[in-house]
Design a protein around this motif. Structure first.
Motif, PDB file in Angstrom:
ATOM      1  N   SER A  18       0.654  -0.584  -0.012  1.00 57.19           N
ATOM      2  CA  SER A  18       0.006   0.017   0.027  1.00 57.19           C
ATOM      3  C   SER A  18       0.728   1.275  -0.314  1.00 57.19           C
ATOM      4  O   SER A  18       0.603   2.751  -0.077  1.00 57.19           O
ATOM      5  CB  SER A  18      -0.913   0.444   1.360  1.00 57.19           C
ATOM      6  N   SER A  19       2.107   1.318   0.687  1.00 56.34           N
ATOM      7  CA  SER A  19       3.288   2.295   0.661  1.00 56.34           C
ATOM      8  C   SER A  19       3.570   2.802  -0.844  1.00 56.34           C
ATOM      9  O   SER A  19       4.015   3.464  -1.007  1.00 56.34           O
ATOM     10  CB  SER A  19       3.880   2.364   1.478  1.00 56.34           C
ATOM     11  N   PRO A  22       0.425   4.720  -5.205  1.00 59.07           N
ATOM     12  CA  PRO A  22      -0.143   6.860  -5.048  1.00 59.07           C
ATOM     13  C   PRO A  22      -1.466   6.443  -4.496  1.00 59.07           C
ATOM     14  O   PRO A  22      -2.161   5.773  -5.026  1.00 59.07           O
ATOM     15  CB  PRO A  22       0.300   7.457  -6.393  1.00 59.07           C
ATOM     16  N   THR A  23      -1.639   7.769  -3.731  1.00 57.25           N
ATOM     17  CA  THR A  23      -3.270   7.699  -3.306  1.00 57.25           C
ATOM     18  C   THR A  23      -3.908   8.707  -4.702  1.00 57.25           C
ATOM     19  O   THR A  23      -5.277   8.254  -4.043  1.00 57.25           O
ATOM     20  CB  THR A  23      -2.886   9.049  -2.003  1.00 57.25           C
ATOM     21  N   ASP A  24      -4.036   8.810  -5.557  1.00 53.37           N
ATOM     22  CA  ASP A  24      -4.688   8.875  -6.741  1.00 53.37           C
ATOM     23  C   ASP A  24      -4.520   7.839  -7.673  1.00 53.37           C
ATOM     24  O   ASP A  24      -5.218   8.316  -8.794  1.00 53.37           O
ATOM     25  CB  ASP A  24      -4.152  10.487  -7.418  1.00 53.37           C
ATOM     26  N   ASN A  25      -3.937   7.017  -7.800  1.00 55.79           N
ATOM     27  CA  ASN A  25      -4.229   5.558  -8.191  1.00 55.79           C
ATOM     28  C   ASN A  25      -5.728   4.983  -8.338  1.00 55.79           C
ATOM     29  O   ASN A  25      -6.193   5.284  -7.554  1.00 55.79           O
ATOM     30  CB  ASN A  25      -3.507   4.878  -7.844  1.00 55.79           C
ATOM     31  N   ARG A  28      -6.791   2.255  -6.841  1.00 57.00           N
ATOM     32  CA  ARG A  28      -6.156   2.483  -5.060  1.00 57.00           C
ATOM     33  C   ARG A  28      -7.991   3.014  -4.687  1.00 57.00           C
ATOM     34  O   ARG A  28      -8.424   3.208  -3.703  1.00 57.00           O
ATOM     35  CB  ARG A  28      -5.538   3.035  -4.796  1.00 57.00           C
ATOM     36  N   ARG A  29      -7.797   4.275  -5.622  1.00 61.51           N
ATOM     37  CA  ARG A  29      -9.468   4.540  -5.378  1.00 61.51           C
ATOM     38  C   ARG A  29     -10.882   4.037  -5.433  1.00 61.51           C
ATOM     39  O   ARG A  29     -11.582   4.012  -4.979  1.00 61.51           O
ATOM     40  CB  ARG A  29      -9.605   6.258  -6.465  1.00 61.51           C
ATOM     41  N   GLU A  32     -11.376   1.473  -2.747  1.00 64.39           N
ATOM     42  CA  GLU A  32     -12.016   2.908  -1.548  1.00 64.39           C
ATOM     43  C   GLU A  32     -13.298   3.162  -1.501  1.00 64.39           C
ATOM     44  O   GLU A  32     -14.105   2.865  -0.917  1.00 64.39           O
ATOM     45  CB  GLU A  32     -10.823   4.093  -1.605  1.00 64.39           C
ATOM     46  N   ASP A  87      -0.325  -1.990  -8.473  1.00 66.78           N
ATOM     47  CA  ASP A  87      -1.190  -1.859  -8.294  1.00 66.78           C
ATOM     48  C   ASP A  87      -3.229  -2.277  -8.465  1.00 66.78           C
ATOM     49  O   ASP A  87      -3.493  -2.584  -7.443  1.00 66.78           O
ATOM     50  CB  ASP A  87      -2.011  -0.257  -9.221  1.00 66.78           C
ATOM     51  N   THR A 478     -14.460  12.444  -9.308  1.00 68.35           N
ATOM     52  CA  THR A 478     -12.623  12.920  -9.063  1.00 68.35           C
ATOM     53  C   THR A 478     -13.231  14.639  -9.490  1.00 68.35           C
ATOM     54  O   THR A 478     -12.260  15.391  -9.161  1.00 68.35           O
ATOM     55  CB  THR A 478     -11.775  12.690 -10.381  1.00 68.35           C
TER      56      THR A 478
END
Length: 509
Positions: A18-19, A22-25, A28-29, A32, A87, A478
């Motif tokens: 997870s580290s 990227p948070t904007d991947n 990943r989004r 969530e 990812d 987004t």
């Protein structure tokens, strides 16, 4: 000094996946925002209480989503692709050193899960779009397109005459395994269970003889293709596939993909697989019933339907008006609102000939496709004594006119079609649903149905539509997040006064 990287393979002692995402991947989004835990309850009854554990249902559908988001239709290539993307591993819930499932596991699981489970996922994503005001539900555009089936025209067999004791071959189950693992019937076995009416086979034989005896002209199509028909031939590989042709294209075994797209943000509101030899007008009532149920469940009210001429049908016009829905469907070209020389009186429900004699309504009749007709006929004495009979009806006893029983509905549809708004609705339909069909074919794995059977084709189309809606949903959310961030920044930096605060509210609108 030139540097040179020397790679030495060593075991990973500590690595947090997870580290490194990227948070904007995108994935990943997506992980969530999309909760798929509801699938556990709906798949519980499909498994026993003993034996080896199966693939996680949530993981399976995440694999399916990746496949259609990345336009990968092969399960083998999908597993290979996911193993090289961190990812995607994070989205699936696998560690970087954890082996992925075997590709045949995805094929068997797809066969196990019913169509209703795929529809639940489609409804889940559709509700997310509704919750973010991406679906108005007031106006939808409908269209269809053929999608190639997983069968070849070269394998078609001729149906055999019906005999006592023979049964039709049941529809095939969903198949997506390797070709070698799918049991196939021999031509003799398949031909012994697929039957056709004797008169259809006799007509085919006569038609073949006429084609063979006719001279070959320049630009003529393949002789073998001309001799094939859904009434007399079938595919032993996929009996649900049907022969169809698109203008400018060769004949193929296809399925029909029917779509309903909301005109607000282009969200797919309904998708289904149909047999390719059926008319679009025949599928509209079924589409409308299922579409209405989904919209009512999401507290949306449908007011207008946009479709092309293929959906033109008197029964469809009457159905839409009965549901108080305005149908912007162009009238089929063969319909004529007036008959030259025979004016119509709607009050008396009768026509008048050029000699001034009435043609009154007599009875109803039906067409081969179930359409209702009205028969108007002049009196026998009026026609026999009329001086115009030799030129009007030289070979008949009395004049007869056959009209559709849905003539008033056709007239109102024609008025809407010829209005200025009708022309705008036509352009809106072309701008809404046709690009969506193109995107599904080119970018979301709908170029070919790689499974077999109508049920399998329906699952494929549902997943392609889910992937399309998710792309729209993620892009829309987004934009919304970025807009809120910009608005808050303006308010914070410029606001001590109410003037800038009102500007921020205007920006949100």
């Amino acid at each position: 000094m030139q540097g040179r990287k020397e790679y030495t393979e060593k075991p990973i002692t500590y690595f947090q996946l997870s580290s490194h995402i990227p948070t904007d991947n995108f994935y990943r989004r997506l992980k969530e925002r999309l909760d798929l835990t509801f699938l556990y309850e709906h798949t519980k009854e499909l498994y026993g209480s003993t034996g080896n554990p199966s693939i996680d249902p949530v993981v399976f559908f995440r694999f399916m989503l990746i496949g259609y988001l990345e336009n990968i239709t092969s399960d083998r290539k999908l597993i290979e692709h996911c193993s090289m993307r961190m990812d995607m591993l994070y989205f699936l819930g696998y560690n970087i050193d954890e082996p992925l499932p075997w590709h045949s596991t995805l094929s068997r699981t797809r066969q196990l899960y019913p169509e209703a489970l795929f529809e639940l996922l489609f409804d889940k994503v559709f509700r997310l779009c509704v919750a973010h005001n991406m679906v108005a539900g007031r106006r939808l555009a409908i269209d269809s397109a053929p999608v190639k089936a997983n069968a070849s025209m070269e394998t078609l067999l001729e149906k055999q005459p019906q005999r006592p004791g023979l049964k039709l071959l049941p529809q095939v189950e969903d198949q997506n395994g390797p070709v070698d693992s799918i049991p196939k019937l021999s031509p003799r076995q398949a031909a012994s269970v697929i039957t056709a009416a004797d008169h259809q086979l006799r007509r085919l034989k006569k038609h073949q003889q006429n084609l063979k005896s006719a001279p070959i002209t320049l630009g003529a199509s393949n002789e073998k293709a001309q001799l094939l028909s859904n009434k007399t031939h079938y595919s032993p590989t996929d009996p649900d596939a049907r022969i169809s042709i698109k203008p400018g294209k060769a004949r193929k075994l296809n399925y029909n993909c029917s779509l309903a797209v909301d005109t607000a943000e282009g969200i797919i509101s309904h998708v289904q697989a149909n047999f390719a030899d059926g008319r679009d007008s025949q599928s509209l009532p079924d589409i409308m019933r299922k579409l209405q149920q989904r919209l009512v469940h999401n507290e949306l009210r449908l007011e207008e339907i946009l479709a092309d001429t293929g959906y033109s049908n008197g029964g469809n016009y009457a159905l839409l008006e009965g549901w108080k829905i305005t149908g912007w469907i162009p009238v089929f070209g063969k319909y004529k609102p007036q008959i030259d020389g025979f004016p119509y009186d709607p009050v008396a429900d009768q026509f008048t000939c050029s000699a001034g004699k009435p043609l009154s309504f007599k009875n109803f009749d039906s067409q081969a496709d179930g359409g209702l007709l009205k028969i108007y006929r002049a009196a026998y004495q009026d026609c026999q004594q009329c001086p115009l009979k030799p030129t009007c009806i030289p070979n008949s006893k009395c004049r007869q006119i056959t009209r559709t029983a849905y003539d008033p509905f056709y007239r109102r549809a024609l008025e809407r079609q010829q209005s200025r708004r009708g022309k705008r609705m036509k352009r809106l339909r072309q701008q809404t649903v046709e690009p969506v069909l193109g995107s599904l074919v080119e970018y979301n794995g709908l170029r070919k149905i790689n499974v077999r059977g109508k049920a399998g084709a329906h699952k494929v189309m549902l997943m392609a539509a889910v992937a399309f809606n998710l792309k729209k949903y993620m892009k829309f959310t987004t934009k919304s997040t970025v807009s809120q961030a910009i608005a808050l920044k303006v308010e914070w930096s410029l606001a001590p006064g109410n003037t800038f605060l009102s500007f921020t509210m205007l920006y949100f609108n």
